[in-house]
Design an enzyme around this catalytic site. Sequence first.
Site, short mmCIF file in Angstrom:
data_model
loop_
_atom_site.label_atom_id
_atom_site.label_comp_id
_atom_site.label_asym_id
_atom_site.label_seq_id
_atom_site.Cartn_x
_atom_site.Cartn_y
_atom_site.Cartn_z
N GLU A 25 0.80 -1.24 0.00
CA GLU A 25 0.00 0.00 0.00
C GLU A 25 0.83 1.28 0.00
OE1 GLU A 25 -2.62 -0.51 3.37
OE2 GLU A 25 -3.66 -2.19 2.44
N ASN A 75 2.14 -5.12 -3.20
CA ASN A 75 0.73 -5.48 -2.94
C ASN A 75 -0.09 -4.23 -2.62
OD1 ASN A 75 -1.25 -7.62 -2.30
ND2 ASN A 75 -1.06 -6.93 -0.16
N HIS A 114 -10.36 -6.39 -2.00
CA HIS A 114 -11.41 -6.25 -0.98
C HIS A 114 -12.61 -5.67 -1.70
CE1 HIS A 114 -8.91 -7.45 2.32
NE2 HIS A 114 -7.97 -6.59 1.95
N GLU A 147 -6.06 -10.81 -1.15
CA GLU A 147 -6.89 -10.56 0.03
C GLU A 147 -8.37 -10.52 -0.33
OE1 GLU A 147 -5.42 -7.23 2.37
OE2 GLU A 147 -3.34 -7.73 1.92
N ASP A 187 -12.11 -10.66 -0.56
CA ASP A 187 -13.36 -10.85 0.19
C ASP A 187 -14.41 -9.96 -0.46
OD1 ASP A 187 -12.54 -8.37 1.34
OD2 ASP A 187 -12.07 -9.27 3.28
#
Length: 393
Positions: A147, A193, A229, A258, A260
């Site tokens: 990030e 990432n 996400h 990641e 979801d």
Amino acid sequence: MSRSHAVICFAVSVIALAAQPLRQLTDQRGIKLGAAADPSHLTEAAYADTLAREFSQLEPENAMKFGPIHPGPSTYNFGQPDSLVSFARQHNMAVRGHTLVWHNQLPSWVTSGTYSTTQLSGILHDHINAVVGHYAGQVYGWDVINEAFNDDGTLRSTIWLDSPGIGLSGTAYMEQSLRWTHEADPQALLFYNDYSAELVNSKSNAIYKMAQDFVSRGVPLNGIGMQMHFTTSNGSLASIESNIKRITDLGLQVHITELDVRLPVDSSGNATAADLAAQAQVYRDVFALCLKFPLCTSIQSWGFTDKYSWIPGAFPGRGAALEFDTAYQPKPAYKSIQTALQSSPPVISAAALTNAASYASGAVARAFAQSLPEAASCPARAACAQRWAGKKR
Ligand code: XIL
């Protein structure tokens, strides 16, 4: 064999197919299937059983972050992450490491100390050496940098870049971190990432530009992690596809790291059937998209059971984001992942279909693996890393 026997055998094969754990399906497709995991839940049988049965990879959700793993200047907490690594070894799972250079979850000795850039550079170098060195040969890939860009494509102001920073401007501090990580474990695959950089946009353009520069100069970067996400409306799939294409065209891997898909939930944490169906479609789309690219080699969700997910804490009123419900029962998303893995091209060859009757002997898996492009079916981590590294430099 009598006709009735044949029918029974066929039925048994179909049932075996339907009941196949996801990790068998992703093995056959040459990709890893991961879940973020927390060592404190491993003593819960349903948690451990589901994780080991369904996933071929795990990643510590928090346990390898700077704060938890390095809480004092000369204190390292390897016990918790080590328990995840040994669980993975027992169950033949790969481990991704997360994360070395991030602005969050830093210990107060780092954030509250008054260090010069030279001292901070030493702190980061030592941290990388100690953590990556400890897991060399056990962690096959690292989210080295997490990030580091703002949504507008500018660099995020952080302790590592400019407040006060390690003394390198622009993306040079990331380059340095990648080089240190590579020195600490030359075999590990190294990733940048980020979130909200899945589609082609200002942030992903900046990441792409950096990746292009690093690849052209031989900086040890092996791939880009897309966090994903997601909600049930994430913008254009075609745009995500273009982004994955341009990254893999550089010879870099893409890992979905990641995933979801958060839904509105009631006060008991339940989502509507319609939302669960929409969520299942998102999971299916993501898996189908990754399967289009030989260099999209890992798909990981951020947890796997709605019993333990960061979503309700981070997004109040949202939840039910994962593949299993709070009682470890598969949700519609689970079924749609199965469908994507079983039905997305490259399709099972005619020979493999003929072999379907002898599925139990593993014939389908073999035929399927043989039909995949070399990079997608690469079986051994070290060999793959070398092959891929050789390919792009
Ligand atoms: C989250 C964890 O899931 C939470 O348990 C923790 O409190 C905060 O961090 N992007 C990342 C992850 O890269 O490390 C974050 O994990 C979620 C967002």
